[in-house]
Design an enzyme around this catalytic site. Structure first.
Site, PDB file in Angstrom:
ATOM      1  CB  SER A 144      -1.702  -6.747  -6.074  1.00 43.92           C
ATOM      2  OG  SER A 144      -2.965  -6.766  -6.709  1.00 43.92           O
ATOM      3  CE1 TYR A 157      -3.863 -10.160  -2.101  1.00 45.44           C
ATOM      4  CE2 TYR A 157      -4.493  -8.558  -3.764  1.00 45.44           C
ATOM      5  CZ  TYR A 157      -3.735  -9.645  -3.371  1.00 45.44           C
ATOM      6  OH  TYR A 157      -2.848 -10.219  -4.244  1.00 45.44           O
ATOM      7  CE  LYS A 161      -0.368  -8.943  -2.442  1.00 44.82           C
ATOM      8  NZ  LYS A 161       0.882  -9.737  -2.447  1.00 44.82           N
TER       9      LYS A 161
END
Length: 271
Positions: A144, A157, A161
Protein backbone atom coordinates in the site's frame (compact mmCIF):
# COMPACT_ATOMS: atom_id res chain seq x y z
CA UNK A 1 -12.84 -10.60 -18.90
CA UNK A 2 -11.08 -7.66 -20.54
CA UNK A 3 -7.41 -7.86 -21.47
CA UNK A 4 -7.21 -4.07 -20.93
CA UNK A 5 -3.98 -2.20 -21.30
CA UNK A 6 -1.99 -4.43 -23.66
CA UNK A 7 -2.02 -7.47 -21.44
CA UNK A 8 1.03 -9.63 -21.05
CA UNK A 9 0.67 -13.02 -22.68
CA UNK A 10 0.18 -15.57 -19.90
CA UNK A 11 -0.71 -18.55 -22.05
CA UNK A 12 0.45 -21.73 -20.34
CA UNK A 13 1.13 -19.99 -17.03
CA UNK A 14 -0.43 -21.01 -13.73
CA UNK A 15 -1.27 -18.32 -11.18
CA UNK A 16 -2.42 -18.38 -7.57
CA UNK A 17 -4.22 -15.24 -6.37
CA UNK A 18 -5.12 -14.83 -2.69
CA UNK A 19 -7.94 -12.57 -1.60
CA UNK A 20 -9.35 -13.16 -5.06
CA UNK A 21 -13.08 -13.28 -4.33
CA UNK A 22 -13.50 -9.53 -4.55
CA UNK A 23 -11.82 -6.25 -5.34
CA UNK A 24 -8.24 -6.14 -6.58
CA UNK A 25 -7.69 -9.87 -6.25
CA UNK A 26 -10.74 -10.68 -8.38
CA UNK A 27 -9.60 -8.10 -10.92
CA UNK A 28 -6.15 -9.65 -11.15
CA UNK A 29 -7.62 -13.15 -11.49
CA UNK A 30 -9.85 -11.99 -14.33
CA UNK A 31 -7.03 -10.19 -16.14
CA UNK A 32 -4.63 -13.13 -15.89
CA UNK A 33 -7.28 -15.56 -17.09
CA UNK A 34 -8.19 -13.28 -20.00
CA UNK A 35 -4.53 -13.32 -21.02
CA UNK A 36 -4.40 -17.12 -21.02
CA UNK A 37 -3.38 -18.16 -17.51
CA UNK A 38 -4.90 -20.95 -15.44
CA UNK A 39 -5.93 -19.36 -12.15
CA UNK A 40 -6.40 -20.67 -8.63
CA UNK A 41 -8.77 -18.32 -6.79
CA UNK A 42 -8.01 -18.41 -3.05
CA UNK A 43 -10.18 -16.73 -0.43
CA UNK A 44 -12.23 -17.27 2.73
CA UNK A 45 -15.39 -16.12 0.92
CA UNK A 46 -16.50 -19.45 -0.49
CA UNK A 47 -19.57 -18.23 -2.37
CA UNK A 48 -18.00 -15.29 -4.17
CA UNK A 49 -14.69 -17.08 -4.58
CA UNK A 50 -16.34 -19.98 -6.37
CA UNK A 51 -18.23 -17.52 -8.56
CA UNK A 52 -14.99 -15.81 -9.64
CA UNK A 53 -13.31 -19.18 -10.22
CA UNK A 54 -16.21 -20.30 -12.42
CA UNK A 55 -16.09 -17.02 -14.32
CA UNK A 56 -12.36 -17.38 -15.10
CA UNK A 57 -12.62 -21.14 -15.69
CA UNK A 58 -10.22 -21.70 -12.84
CA UNK A 59 -10.44 -23.47 -9.52
CA UNK A 60 -11.40 -22.17 -6.08
CA UNK A 61 -9.68 -23.09 -2.84
CA UNK A 62 -10.73 -21.93 0.61
CA UNK A 63 -7.68 -20.22 2.08
CA UNK A 64 -7.20 -18.32 5.32
CA UNK A 65 -3.72 -16.92 4.63
CA UNK A 66 -3.01 -16.50 8.34
CA UNK A 67 -2.77 -20.31 8.54
CA UNK A 68 0.44 -21.51 6.82
CA UNK A 69 -1.08 -24.92 6.14
CA UNK A 70 -3.85 -23.36 4.07
CA UNK A 71 -1.33 -21.44 1.95
CA UNK A 72 0.54 -24.70 1.39
CA UNK A 73 -2.73 -26.39 0.40
CA UNK A 74 -3.51 -23.61 -2.10
CA UNK A 75 -0.14 -24.06 -3.79
CA UNK A 76 -0.64 -27.82 -3.80
CA UNK A 77 -4.00 -27.31 -5.51
CA UNK A 78 -2.34 -25.29 -8.28
CA UNK A 79 0.24 -28.01 -8.88
CA UNK A 80 -2.26 -30.86 -8.70
CA UNK A 81 -4.88 -29.25 -10.94
CA UNK A 82 -2.67 -27.43 -13.45
CA UNK A 83 0.71 -29.14 -13.14
CA UNK A 84 2.80 -26.21 -11.91
CA UNK A 85 2.91 -22.73 -10.40
CA UNK A 86 4.42 -19.72 -12.20
CA UNK A 87 2.88 -16.71 -10.44
CA UNK A 88 1.80 -16.08 -6.85
CA UNK A 89 -0.16 -12.89 -6.22
CA UNK A 90 -0.35 -12.50 -2.44
CA UNK A 91 -3.16 -10.00 -2.23
CA UNK A 92 -5.33 -10.92 0.77
CA UNK A 93 -5.67 -8.04 3.20
CA UNK A 94 -8.02 -6.26 5.59
CA UNK A 95 -8.23 -2.83 7.18
CA UNK A 96 -7.39 -2.21 10.82
CA UNK A 97 -9.84 0.43 12.01
CA UNK A 98 -8.42 1.11 15.47
CA UNK A 99 -5.43 2.73 17.13
CA UNK A 100 -3.31 2.20 20.23
CA UNK A 101 -5.48 4.12 22.66
CA UNK A 102 -8.69 3.08 24.34
CA UNK A 103 -9.93 1.61 21.06
CA UNK A 104 -7.07 -0.89 20.81
CA UNK A 105 -8.24 -4.45 20.20
CA UNK A 106 -5.48 -7.01 20.77
CA UNK A 107 -7.41 -9.88 19.22
CA UNK A 108 -8.24 -7.85 16.12
CA UNK A 109 -4.60 -6.69 15.97
CA UNK A 110 -3.35 -10.26 15.76
CA UNK A 111 -5.93 -11.04 13.07
CA UNK A 112 -4.91 -8.05 10.97
CA UNK A 113 -1.20 -8.83 11.25
CA UNK A 114 -1.92 -12.50 10.56
CA UNK A 115 -3.56 -11.65 7.25
CA UNK A 116 -1.67 -8.58 6.04
CA UNK A 117 1.86 -9.60 7.01
CA UNK A 118 1.95 -13.27 8.01
CA UNK A 119 -0.16 -14.11 4.97
CA UNK A 120 2.56 -12.76 2.70
CA UNK A 121 5.32 -14.56 4.62
CA UNK A 122 3.43 -17.86 4.55
CA UNK A 123 2.50 -17.36 0.90
CA UNK A 124 6.10 -16.81 -0.18
CA UNK A 125 7.27 -19.80 1.83
CA UNK A 126 4.55 -22.02 0.38
CA UNK A 127 5.13 -20.94 -3.23
CA UNK A 128 8.93 -21.10 -3.44
CA UNK A 129 9.43 -24.81 -4.02
CA UNK A 130 6.82 -24.91 -6.79
CA UNK A 131 8.24 -21.80 -8.48
CA UNK A 132 11.77 -23.18 -8.35
CA UNK A 133 10.57 -26.48 -9.78
CA UNK A 134 9.33 -24.45 -12.75
CA UNK A 135 12.77 -22.88 -13.16
CA UNK A 136 11.65 -19.61 -11.61
CA UNK A 137 8.59 -17.41 -11.47
CA UNK A 138 7.08 -14.29 -9.98
CA UNK A 139 5.69 -13.31 -6.60
CA UNK A 140 3.75 -10.07 -6.24
CA UNK A 141 2.52 -8.90 -2.84
CA UNK A 142 -0.13 -6.24 -2.38
CA UNK A 143 1.28 -3.59 -0.06
CA UNK A 144 0.00 0.00 0.00
CA UNK A 145 1.04 3.62 -0.25
CA UNK A 146 0.58 3.38 3.52
CA UNK A 147 3.74 1.25 3.48
CA UNK A 148 5.72 4.02 1.76
CA UNK A 149 4.49 7.05 3.73
CA UNK A 150 2.93 7.90 7.07
CA UNK A 151 -0.68 6.77 7.59
CA UNK A 152 -2.00 8.80 10.56
CA UNK A 153 -5.59 7.63 10.00
CA UNK A 154 -4.55 3.98 10.48
CA UNK A 155 -0.96 3.65 11.74
CA UNK A 156 -1.22 -0.07 12.43
CA UNK A 157 -2.27 -0.71 8.83
CA UNK A 158 0.70 1.40 7.78
CA UNK A 159 2.94 -0.69 10.01
CA UNK A 160 1.98 -4.04 8.49
CA UNK A 161 2.15 -2.68 4.94
CA UNK A 162 5.57 -1.13 5.64
CA UNK A 163 6.64 -4.56 6.86
CA UNK A 164 5.54 -6.09 3.55
CA UNK A 165 7.60 -3.47 1.70
CA UNK A 166 10.65 -4.25 3.82
CA UNK A 167 10.18 -7.97 3.30
CA UNK A 168 9.95 -7.61 -0.48
CA UNK A 169 13.01 -5.36 -0.66
CA UNK A 170 15.04 -7.77 1.42
CA UNK A 171 13.90 -10.86 -0.44
CA UNK A 172 14.39 -9.33 -3.89
CA UNK A 173 18.10 -9.96 -4.46
CA UNK A 174 18.04 -13.25 -2.54
CA UNK A 175 15.25 -14.83 -4.57
CA UNK A 176 16.48 -13.35 -7.87
CA UNK A 177 19.52 -15.57 -7.57
CA UNK A 178 17.12 -18.52 -7.59
CA UNK A 179 15.11 -17.32 -10.60
CA UNK A 180 12.20 -15.87 -8.61
CA UNK A 181 11.31 -12.19 -8.97
CA UNK A 182 9.48 -10.73 -5.99
CA UNK A 183 7.76 -7.34 -6.06
CA UNK A 184 5.17 -5.30 -4.18
CA UNK A 185 2.38 -3.16 -5.57
CA UNK A 186 1.56 -0.16 -3.38
CA UNK A 187 -1.82 1.36 -4.30
CA UNK A 188 -3.35 4.52 -2.94
CA UNK A 189 -7.09 4.42 -2.22
CA UNK A 190 -8.96 2.16 -4.64
CA UNK A 191 -12.67 1.48 -4.89
CA UNK A 192 -12.79 -1.72 -2.86
CA UNK A 193 -14.54 -2.90 0.30
CA UNK A 194 -11.57 -1.88 2.44
CA UNK A 195 -12.53 1.83 2.11
CA UNK A 196 -16.29 1.39 2.49
CA UNK A 197 -16.41 3.08 5.88
CA UNK A 198 -14.61 6.25 4.79
CA UNK A 199 -15.07 6.49 1.00
CA UNK A 200 -17.45 9.45 1.32
CA UNK A 201 -14.92 11.27 3.52
CA UNK A 202 -12.18 10.73 0.94
CA UNK A 203 -14.36 11.99 -1.89
CA UNK A 204 -15.55 15.05 0.04
CA UNK A 205 -11.91 15.93 0.73
CA UNK A 206 -11.11 15.71 -2.97
CA UNK A 207 -9.01 12.56 -2.66
CA UNK A 208 -9.11 10.59 -5.94
CA UNK A 209 -10.39 7.03 -5.55
CA UNK A 210 -8.96 4.78 -8.24
CA UNK A 211 -10.86 2.07 -10.03
CA UNK A 212 -9.87 -1.55 -9.51
CA UNK A 213 -8.87 -1.71 -13.18
CA UNK A 214 -6.35 1.08 -12.61
CA UNK A 215 -4.67 -0.98 -9.90
CA UNK A 216 -4.83 -4.18 -11.94
CA UNK A 217 -3.02 -2.33 -14.74
CA UNK A 218 -0.14 -1.82 -12.31
CA UNK A 219 -0.03 -5.52 -11.46
CA UNK A 220 0.25 -6.31 -15.17
CA UNK A 221 3.06 -3.74 -15.51
CA UNK A 222 4.92 -5.27 -12.58
CA UNK A 223 4.53 -8.78 -13.98
CA UNK A 224 5.92 -7.49 -17.27
CA UNK A 225 8.72 -5.20 -16.13
CA UNK A 226 9.30 -5.58 -12.38
CA UNK A 227 12.91 -6.03 -11.28
CA UNK A 228 14.03 -7.83 -8.14
CA UNK A 229 12.66 -6.29 -4.96
CA UNK A 230 10.95 -3.30 -6.56
CA UNK A 231 7.91 -1.75 -4.87
CA UNK A 232 5.68 0.04 -7.38
CA UNK A 233 3.49 2.96 -6.31
CA UNK A 234 0.00 3.31 -7.79
CA UNK A 235 -1.60 6.74 -7.62
CA UNK A 236 -4.32 8.50 -9.59
CA UNK A 237 -3.12 10.81 -12.33
CA UNK A 238 0.40 9.48 -12.74
CA UNK A 239 1.94 6.36 -14.28
CA UNK A 240 2.94 3.58 -11.90
CA UNK A 241 6.65 3.05 -11.40
CA UNK A 242 9.12 1.65 -8.86
CA UNK A 243 9.45 3.82 -5.77
CA UNK A 244 12.99 5.18 -5.40
CA UNK A 245 13.96 4.76 -1.79
CA UNK A 246 16.28 7.36 -0.29
CA UNK A 247 19.68 6.07 0.70
CA UNK A 248 20.05 5.95 4.49
CA UNK A 249 23.40 6.68 6.13
CA UNK A 250 25.41 3.49 6.34
CA UNK A 251 28.24 2.25 8.55
CA UNK A 252 31.79 3.38 7.80
CA UNK A 253 35.16 1.82 8.46
CA UNK A 254 37.69 3.63 10.62
CA UNK A 255 39.16 5.13 7.44
CA UNK A 256 35.81 6.31 6.10
CA UNK A 257 34.89 3.68 3.52
CA UNK A 258 31.30 2.57 3.45
CA UNK A 259 30.65 -0.99 4.68
CA UNK A 260 28.44 -3.10 2.41
CA UNK A 261 27.18 -6.64 2.90
CA UNK A 262 25.99 -7.02 -0.68
CA UNK A 263 24.72 -4.72 -3.38
CA UNK A 264 21.17 -3.48 -2.99
CA UNK A 265 19.94 -2.69 -6.53
CA UNK A 266 17.10 -0.51 -5.20
CA UNK A 267 19.11 2.29 -3.63
CA UNK A 268 21.41 4.76 -5.29
CA UNK A 269 25.07 4.99 -4.43
CA UNK A 270 25.75 7.37 -1.60
CA UNK A 271 27.51 10.55 -2.71
Amino acid sequence: MSARGGAVEFSGKVALVTGAANGIGAGVARRLAAAGASVVVADVDDVQGKAVADEVQGVFVHCDVSDPRQSEAAVATAVERFGALDIAVLNAGIGTGFGLGDDFDAERYRKVMGINLDGVVYGVHAALAALKARGGGRIVATASMAGLMAMPMDPLYGANKAAVVGLVRGLGPVLAAEGVTVNAVCPSFADTAIITGFKATLESAGMPVMSVDDVVDAFVAVLRDGKAGECWFVQAGRPSAPFTFPNPPGPRTATGERVTLGRDPLIDKEN
